[in-house]
Design a protein around this motif. Structure first.
Motif, mmCIF file in Angstrom:
data_model
loop_
_atom_site.group_PDB
_atom_site.id
_atom_site.type_symbol
_atom_site.label_atom_id
_atom_site.label_comp_id
_atom_site.label_asym_id
_atom_site.label_seq_id
_atom_site.Cartn_x
_atom_site.Cartn_y
_atom_site.Cartn_z
ATOM 1 N N ARG A 184 -5.806 1.639 0.131
ATOM 2 C CA ARG A 184 -7.091 1.076 1.068
ATOM 3 C C ARG A 184 -8.016 0.801 0.543
ATOM 4 O O ARG A 184 -8.853 -0.239 0.163
ATOM 5 C CB ARG A 184 -6.612 0.686 2.375
ATOM 6 N N SER A 204 -10.176 -1.586 -1.499
ATOM 7 C CA SER A 204 -10.919 -3.027 -1.123
ATOM 8 C C SER A 204 -12.540 -3.021 -2.219
ATOM 9 O O SER A 204 -13.187 -3.397 -2.489
ATOM 10 C CB SER A 204 -11.736 -2.023 -0.139
ATOM 11 N N VAL A 252 0.655 -1.030 0.507
ATOM 12 C CA VAL A 252 0.249 -0.113 0.059
ATOM 13 C C VAL A 252 0.987 1.055 0.194
ATOM 14 O O VAL A 252 0.504 1.948 -0.744
ATOM 15 C CB VAL A 252 -1.014 -0.421 1.618
ATOM 16 N N GLN A 312 -3.230 -11.287 1.825
ATOM 17 C CA GLN A 312 -2.145 -10.147 2.558
ATOM 18 C C GLN A 312 -1.229 -11.906 3.370
ATOM 19 O O GLN A 312 -1.814 -12.516 3.213
ATOM 20 C CB GLN A 312 -3.059 -10.248 4.389
ATOM 21 N N ARG A 320 -2.340 6.595 2.045
ATOM 22 C CA ARG A 320 -2.348 5.133 2.040
ATOM 23 C C ARG A 320 -4.018 4.520 2.706
ATOM 24 O O ARG A 320 -4.477 3.405 2.003
ATOM 25 C CB ARG A 320 -1.262 4.866 3.349
#
Length: 101
Positions: A82, A86, A67, A98, A78
């Protein structure tokens, strides 16, 4: 009655179409540019310099990113990166995995 705008559809477009649709707004990338960048990175099998020290096996159309790297490259916060990732995942356009620390 179902709204016609909500019906799922598949749209094929090559990168030239996306290049045409890009709007440049200073240094900051648009969402279209960010999505195109993700497509380019996945096709190239890009691995973040931070992650190159580790031994990972990439599958076809997969890339390893952080990220922080994307935030720096796209000139976004950041949290914005994210949120964007998403949203793209919710649309079914990408899958995030992850990695262990």
């Amino acid at each position: 009655m179902r709204n016609r705008n909500e019906a799922p559809a598949t749209i094929l477009a090559n990168t030239e179409v996306f290049d045409y649709l890009k709007e440049k707004v200073g240094e900051r990338k648009t969402r279209t540019e960010a999505y195109c960048d993700l497509l380019d990175k996945s096709l190239a099998g890009f691995v973040s310099p931070f992650l190159r020290k580790k031994d990972y096996v990439l599958q076809p159309n997969q890339c390893h990113l952080t990220v922080s790297d994307l935030a720096s490259e796209w000139h976004w916060h950041r949290a914005t990166v994210r949120s964007f990732l998403s949203a793209m995942e919710a649309f079914g356009l990408l899958t995030r995995i992850q990695l262990p620390q």
